[in-house]
Design a protein around this motif. Structure first.
Motif, PDB file in Angstrom:
ATOM      1  N   PHE A   9       8.003 -11.591   0.897  1.00  0.00           N
ATOM      2  CA  PHE A   9       7.757 -10.586  -0.149  1.00  0.00           C
ATOM      3  C   PHE A   9       9.071 -10.015  -0.692  1.00  0.00           C
ATOM      4  N   PHE A  41       0.026  -7.112  -5.667  1.00  0.00           N
ATOM      5  CA  PHE A  41      -0.150  -6.104  -4.615  1.00  0.00           C
ATOM      6  C   PHE A  41      -1.504  -5.400  -4.731  1.00  0.00           C
ATOM      7  N   LYS A 100      -4.417  -5.049  -1.841  1.00  0.00           N
ATOM      8  CA  LYS A 100      -5.045  -3.766  -1.506  1.00  0.00           C
ATOM      9  C   LYS A 100      -6.572  -3.843  -1.615  1.00  0.00           C
ATOM     10  N   ILE A 138       3.845  -5.137   4.509  1.00  0.00           N
ATOM     11  CA  ILE A 138       4.443  -4.520   3.316  1.00  0.00           C
ATOM     12  C   ILE A 138       4.798  -3.061   3.586  1.00  0.00           C
ATOM     13  N   THR A 184      -1.087   1.766  -6.761  1.00  0.00           N
ATOM     14  CA  THR A 184      -1.216   0.587  -5.900  1.00  0.00           C
ATOM     15  C   THR A 184      -0.538   0.779  -4.555  1.00  0.00           C
ATOM     16  N   PHE A 185       0.709   1.227  -4.566  1.00  0.00           N
ATOM     17  CA  PHE A 185       1.465   1.287  -3.313  1.00  0.00           C
ATOM     18  C   PHE A 185       1.033   2.469  -2.454  1.00  0.00           C
ATOM     19  N   LEU A 201      -1.988   1.143  -0.776  1.00  0.00           N
ATOM     20  CA  LEU A 201      -1.652   0.297   0.379  1.00  0.00           C
ATOM     21  C   LEU A 201      -1.306   1.155   1.592  1.00  0.00           C
TER      22      LEU A 201
END
Length: 750
Positions: free
Chosen positions: A544, A569, A573, A584, A600-601, A604
């Motif tokens: 990644f 990503f 998720k 990640i 998104t992050f 996650l």
């Protein structure tokens, strides 16, 4: 079964309106008890397996075309065709079909295809009028004829009736006679009307009309009518091109007049379809399906006639192998010449289109007779790689042919049930290394370069990252991505053994965004399979890292590359791929947490934390449940301190529990670590931090040093958590960030 009269090829029409070859066999008509009626059966000539079993329905419209073809539709968008080797066999089966339906075998179509909704609407008209009444074929009536032809195209029933009227009265030849008169008189208005008429007649999509229009004495007049498009100031000169510019060159003289005529006809009809007629609109695309079939089956017939002409093929190969053959003559047969190469590509494309199974069968026999370098598929791949055209037109065409050959979808109906396994094994053993050679060469590490640190994934400066090379690599990646989707076992083994994904991701550094997107698409397709073997490979190789670096390098530019990386990503998720989420978050979250224009992050991270909480609760619950004893048992233990037997029982129960619980926790830790990259001995191993990964030759290949984060073991369980997360709320802030530096986030570094 050896009777060649009944020898046929079975074709089906695919979604792209192209005919797919389903195999060669022998046809018969017999009563099938299960279908309760007379049916057409085709058994493969190779092993006798059933290629076709089709009941002759009383209401199905069967069409006989070109003396050796029978075409029909069995259901919506499912067309079938039988191509007979001999006219006599076609006539026999046609008579049987007509007998079942009670029709006259002299007809070329057994039913008038009628739209059900229009059948009721025109029921009364059908009873009183069987044909459209055509105006007299005179110069003064051309406008009226043109209006009539144009008006019927929207109605299936009226198209059928007009076609019957045109065929019954010899009307086509009369119209072409008027064309010659108009051209002699330079009557432009009449010529414009004739253009509309001929174009409309072609759109009637009737094979019987094509037979007349494309005959030797009519086809050039048809081309002449199509030169006078009213939209053009000056007419085109198609006839001049066909008669003076285009030359029919015979390397070996063709003595069969029928074959020669068929070649001329096919070339001219193909010219009409590809050059003269405008690209059909969405509403017209089915109007010319019969024309496409006409051309295709003409090509089939040409190839069959050449195969049967032993003298022709013998002479061709004799001259190719004869050292005394002059260079000028040999060039007409084959040399490293652009025109010859283009012609050879066209011939090869016709062979693949005609029968991909035949080509596959041939190439699988080659290793027994020749070296790997001159295998047909390797020659094709090398021609693709060495295409000198700046736009890689030839390479694109050859790549499409390779894709057809390695597509398992057109292997499914093969009579040889092992074709897929055998051919793919052959391809990956003898050809895949040739296909990937440019990719591996352009992603090699230049260890002598002072500018590149050890483990860097920058492209070797010895291999130029020019536009043509980038185009070629994009083509290769497109084919490899197709392989990932369709060749699960073979491509997986190849990727693992060659560490191919790491090499592909080097291209994320390319200055050509389209190439970086191709590399990303390759990885996206792999992750889309949700295969834990691939996931462990990605985690172990820290793959990644180049993707995240590309995202950080892209800065605040919200372009296609940015969207594609975010989508990757987001998929992880949404699909809750736990092993990748843990990797990640453990290794890259500090570098990504500042990205707030999408959720998104953070999502996650939320899934990661929730999974950790769930695992913790499960472990605590197990300890609590295992150690909590009933009050009565505790009292019993406390009251019997002096009882030796009681002490023995209590000690044995505690020992048993400790034993069982210890084994359970040992097994649980082993399973958790196994799912997150534990070694083969089953010892617990933390998820590796973002450090340079080790390739098969033990060389470090990590592109960039990453943020030093503690390696946190993640306990994996089979339970899947379904949690709702807030939608993106910060997208409105994108415009405010637009003016900031495109490189506002640092790359991963120690």
């Amino acid at each position: 079964m050896s009777d060649t009269r009944r020898r046929v090829k079975v074709y089906t029409l695919n979604e792209d309106r192209q005919w797919d070859d389903r195999g060669t066999g022998h046809v018969s008509s017999t009563f099938v008890e299960r279908l309760k009626g007379i049916s057409l059966l085709v058994r493969a000539e190779s092993d006798g397996s059933l290629l076709l079993e089709s009941k002759i329905s009383p209401n199905t419209a069967y069409q006989k075309q070109q003396d050796t073809l029978i075409v029909w539709s069995e259901a919506d968008n499912y067309d079938l065709a039988l191509s007979f080797q001999e006219k006599a066999g076609c006539d026999e089966i046609w008579e049987k079909i007509c007998q079942v339906q009670g029709k006259d075998p002299a007809l070329d179509i057994t039913q008038d295809p009628i739209d059900e909704s229009e059948e009721e609407r025109f029921e009364e008209i059908q009873e009183t009028s069987h044909l459209v009444e055509l105006p007299p074929c005179e110069l003064s009536r051309l406008e009226e004829i043109a209006d009539l032809v144009t008006s019927v195209l929207s109605s299936p029933i009226r198209r059928e009736k007009l076609a019957l009227a045109l065929m019954s009265e010899g009307y086509i030849k009369k119209l072409l006679g008027l064309f010659r008169v108009c051209e002699d008189l330079d009557n432009r208005e009449g010529l414009h009307h004739l253009y509309e008429i001929v174009r409309g007649v072609l759109f009637l999509n009737k094979a019987a009309l094509f037979e007349v229009m494309f005959s030797d004495d009519c086809i050039m007049d048809v081309v002449g009518c199509l030169e006078y498009d009213p939209a053009l100031v000056q007419p085109k000169r198609h006839r001049e091109f066909l008669t003076k510019t285009a030359k029919f060159k015979e390397v070996i003289p063709i003595t069969d007049s029928e074959l020669r005529q068929k070649i001329h006809q096919t070339y001219r009809v193909q010219y009409i379809q590809d050059i003269i007629l405008p690209t059909p609109s969405v509403f017209e695309e089915n109007f010319l399906s019969t024309l496409t079939s006409f051309i295709f089956f003409n090509k089939v017939e040409i190839v069959s006639m050449l195969q049967e002409d032993e003298k022709f093929l013998t002479e061709v190969f004799a001259q190719l192998t004869d050292e005394a053959t002059e260079d000028s003559k040999r060039r007409e047969l084959g040399m490293d010449d652009l025109q010859v190469r283009a012609a050879a590509t066209d011939i090869f494309s016709y062979l693949v289109e005609f029968s991909p199974s035949m080509v596959r069968e041939f190439v699988m026999q080659e290793p027994q007779q020749t070296d790997d370098d001159v295998l047909l598929i390797n020659v094709v791949i090398k021609q693709m790689i060495c295409d000198s055209d700046p736009e890689l037109g030839g390479a694109v065409q050859l790549m499409g042919l390779l894709r057809t050959l390695i597509d398992p979808e057109n292997m499914l109906a093969s009579t040889n049930k092992t074709e897929k396994t055998e051919f793919l094994s052959f391809f990956y053993k003898y050809c895949m290394h040739v296909l990937t050679a440019p990719l591996l060469a352009n992603t090699a590490h230049d260890k002598s370069s002072k500018d590149l640190q050890e483990g860097s994934t920058k492209i070797n400066p010895v291999c130029p990252d020019n536009f043509q090379t980038a185009q070629l690599l994009a083509l290769i990646l497109e084919l490899l991505t197709f392989c990932v989707e369709h060749h699960t076992y073979h491509i997986k083994t190849y990727i693992m053994n060659k560490d191919l994904l790491r090499r592909v991701l080097v291209l994320m550094n390319s200055k050509h965004t389209f190439l970086a997107l191709c590399a990303l698409r390759f990885m996206r397709r792999i992750i889309g399979l949700k295969d834990e073997y691939y996931n462990r490979y990605i985690i172990k190789g820290n793959l990644f890292e180049p993707v995240i670096n590309a995202l950080l390098d892209n800065g605040t530019r919200y372009n296609l590359l940015n969207s594609a990386i975010i989508e990757l990503f987001e998929f992880i998720k949404v699909e809750d791929i736990k092993s990748l989420i843990a990797h990640i978050v453990d290794n890259f979250y500090k570098a990504l947490e500042s990205i707030e224009y999408v959720q998104t992050f953070k999502g996650l991270k939320g899934r990661y934390e929730q999974e950790k909480d769930r695992q913790s609760q499960r472990l605590n619950r197990y300890r609590r449940d295992a150690r909590s004893l009933d009050e009565d048992e505790e009292l019993w233990f406390n009251d019997d301190d002096d009882d030796d037997d009681g002490e023995a029982v209590e000690k044995r129960m505690e020992d048993d529990f400790s034993d069982t619980y210890g084994k359970y926790m040992e097994a649980k830790k082993g399973a958790a670590n196994g799912a997150n990259g534990a070694n083969n001995n089953g010892k617990a191993a933390a998820i590796p931090p973002a450090s340079p990964a080790v390739t098969p030759n033990n060389s470090s290949t990590s592109s960039v040093k990453t943020v030093a984060l503690p390696a946190t073991p993640v306990v994996k369980t089979a339970l899947v958590g379904l949690v709702d997360y807030p939608d993106d709320e910060d997208e409105e802030e994108e415009d405010e960030e637009e003016e900031q530096s495109p490189r506002k986030r640092p790359r991963l570094s120690s």
